[in-house]
Design an enzyme around this catalytic site. Structure first.
Site, PDB file in Angstrom:
ATOM      1  N   THR A  46      38.400 -23.782   9.320  1.00 34.78           N
ATOM      2  CA  THR A  46      37.960 -23.519  10.693  1.00 34.78           C
ATOM      3  C   THR A  46      38.416 -24.625  11.632  1.00 34.78           C
ATOM      4  O   THR A  46      38.667 -24.386  12.815  1.00 34.78           O
ATOM      5  CB  THR A  46      36.428 -23.379  10.746  1.00 34.78           C
ATOM      6  OG1 THR A  46      36.024 -22.349   9.844  1.00 34.78           O
ATOM      7  CG2 THR A  46      35.941 -23.036  12.142  1.00 34.78           C
ATOM      8  N   TYR A 133      35.022 -25.796  -2.986  1.00 30.06           N
ATOM      9  CA  TYR A 133      35.170 -24.680  -2.053  1.00 30.06           C
ATOM     10  C   TYR A 133      35.925 -23.546  -2.732  1.00 30.06           C
ATOM     11  O   TYR A 133      37.121 -23.663  -3.000  1.00 30.06           O
ATOM     12  CB  TYR A 133      35.907 -25.173  -0.805  1.00 30.06           C
ATOM     13  CG  TYR A 133      36.049 -24.181   0.319  1.00 30.06           C
ATOM     14  CD1 TYR A 133      35.357 -22.973   0.343  1.00 30.06           C
ATOM     15  CD2 TYR A 133      36.874 -24.468   1.404  1.00 30.06           C
ATOM     16  CE1 TYR A 133      35.489 -22.088   1.391  1.00 30.06           C
ATOM     17  CE2 TYR A 133      37.017 -23.590   2.461  1.00 30.06           C
ATOM     18  CZ  TYR A 133      36.326 -22.402   2.450  1.00 30.06           C
ATOM     19  OH  TYR A 133      36.468 -21.524   3.491  1.00 30.06           O
ATOM     20  N   LYS A 161      30.712 -24.282  -2.174  1.00 29.99           N
ATOM     21  CA  LYS A 161      30.739 -23.331  -1.067  1.00 29.99           C
ATOM     22  C   LYS A 161      31.470 -22.092  -1.575  1.00 29.99           C
ATOM     23  O   LYS A 161      32.650 -22.161  -1.929  1.00 29.99           O
ATOM     24  CB  LYS A 161      31.462 -23.910   0.150  1.00 29.99           C
ATOM     25  CG  LYS A 161      31.643 -22.895   1.288  1.00 29.99           C
ATOM     26  CD  LYS A 161      32.515 -23.451   2.409  1.00 29.99           C
ATOM     27  CE  LYS A 161      32.777 -22.387   3.467  1.00 29.99           C
ATOM     28  NZ  LYS A 161      33.688 -22.880   4.542  1.00 29.99           N
ATOM     29  N   VAL A 202      27.351 -22.482   4.862  1.00 28.55           N
ATOM     30  CA  VAL A 202      28.384 -23.219   5.598  1.00 28.55           C
ATOM     31  C   VAL A 202      28.947 -22.225   6.599  1.00 28.55           C
ATOM     32  O   VAL A 202      29.555 -21.227   6.219  1.00 28.55           O
ATOM     33  CB  VAL A 202      29.481 -23.764   4.676  1.00 28.55           C
ATOM     34  CG1 VAL A 202      30.506 -24.553   5.495  1.00 28.55           C
ATOM     35  CG2 VAL A 202      28.879 -24.651   3.588  1.00 28.55           C
TER      36      VAL A 202
END
Length: 293
Positions: A46, A133, A161, A202
């Site tokens: 992001t 992740y 995540k 998240v």
């Protein structure tokens, strides 16, 4: 780290032509996250980390750390080149941060042992807790459950995540490593994943709605699910083009960042319209169950 259940995957605002970071807008966004009591994740997908130079990433981390924010900060760790990644960890070791977000190695599609050995190298270098992740849509492969099992006893391995888009993956991770916290990595999945034991979220959406997101996630984690359809509609609108194009467009539209600029290969021209974003923003701001925020 136990007290933070919502982490905002922060965008990286740029100036008009995209050749530099807009630090005034970044500070404004971070201040909102602190007030909402959300943790902060810098330099993830992001945050367009792959579009930043090494110098820009270092300067951004230094800038944020000098702000001495009253919240926890996680720094994104790339999953591309091992030696450059280890150098990045060496740099971050001197910063007052609280954790790392380590992406499953991208493009190479490593197997169980490749992933295990990769993360072992990084965990040995880490000085703060690490969140792995799982992002198969970008990495091209899942973070293997056996990899998680192999590393679950490492003192620095704290959380995952999970952006697999299915509760089945979360359930697998919880089964092989019950001591590892699993955070939902997809905004629209938090109500489902909370029911399966997710530790939190998240979030991309909390860039725009930090207070509403905080309250909504808290309710989901407490077994409540206030009008999930409103939240899901809003989150889906933030992905009508590649992330973070819609989020930056809405942040700009409501005056929180100066420019909606993204860096190539992303382009704002891929956003169909800002009107849908305005509609969901109005809907979120009028959300009766969370109107006290």
């Amino acid at each position: 780290m136990k007290s933070t259940f919502l982490w905002t995957a922060c965008v990286t605002p740029f100036n008009c032509n995209g050749d530099s970071i807009d630090y005034s807008s970044l500070q404004r966004l971070l201040t909102m996250q602190v007030k909402a009591e959300n943790g902060v994740v810098l330099l993830g997908s992001t945050g367009e980390s792959l579009s930043l130079t090494d110098s820009e990433k270092r300067t951004l981390v230094e800038f944020v750390c000098k702000l001495k924010l009253n919240t926890e900060i996680i720094i994104g760790v790339p999953g591309v080149n091992l030696y450059q990644t280890l150098e990045w960890l060496d740099f971050c070791k001197g910063m007052p941060i609280h954790g790392y977000l380590m992406t499953t190695p991208i493009y190479a599609k490593p197997g169980i042992m490749g992933q295990t050995l990769w993360f072992e190298k990084l965990l040995e270098k880490a000085h703060v807790p690490v969140m792995f992740y799982n992002i198969p849509s970008r990495a091209g492969i899942n973070l293997h459950a056996e990899t998680v099992r192999n590393l679950s006893s490492h003192e620095k391995f704290w959380a995952i995540k999970d952006s697999s888009g299915t509760v089945d993956t979360l359930a697998q991770y919880k089964k092989v490593a019950p001591n590892i916290e699993v955070f939902c990595g997809d905004d629209n999945m938090i109500s489902d994943m909370a029911a399966y034991g997710a530790a939190g979220l998240v979030s991309v959406a909390s860039n725009v709605w930090p207070y509403v997101a905080h309250e909504y996630v808290k309710k989901c984690l407490n077994g409540r699910n206030p009008q999930a359809d409103i939240w899901q509609q809003a989150c889906e609108a933030l992905f009508i083009a590649s992330n973070p194009i819609p989020t930056k467009a809405l942040l700009h539209d409501i005056g929180l960042i100066e420019h909606q600029t993204v860096r190539l290969p992303l382009s704002t021209e891929d956003l169909p319209s800002v009107e849908k974003l305005r509609q969901v923003n109005k809907m979120i701001l009028g959300w009766k169950e969370l109107a006290t925020l």
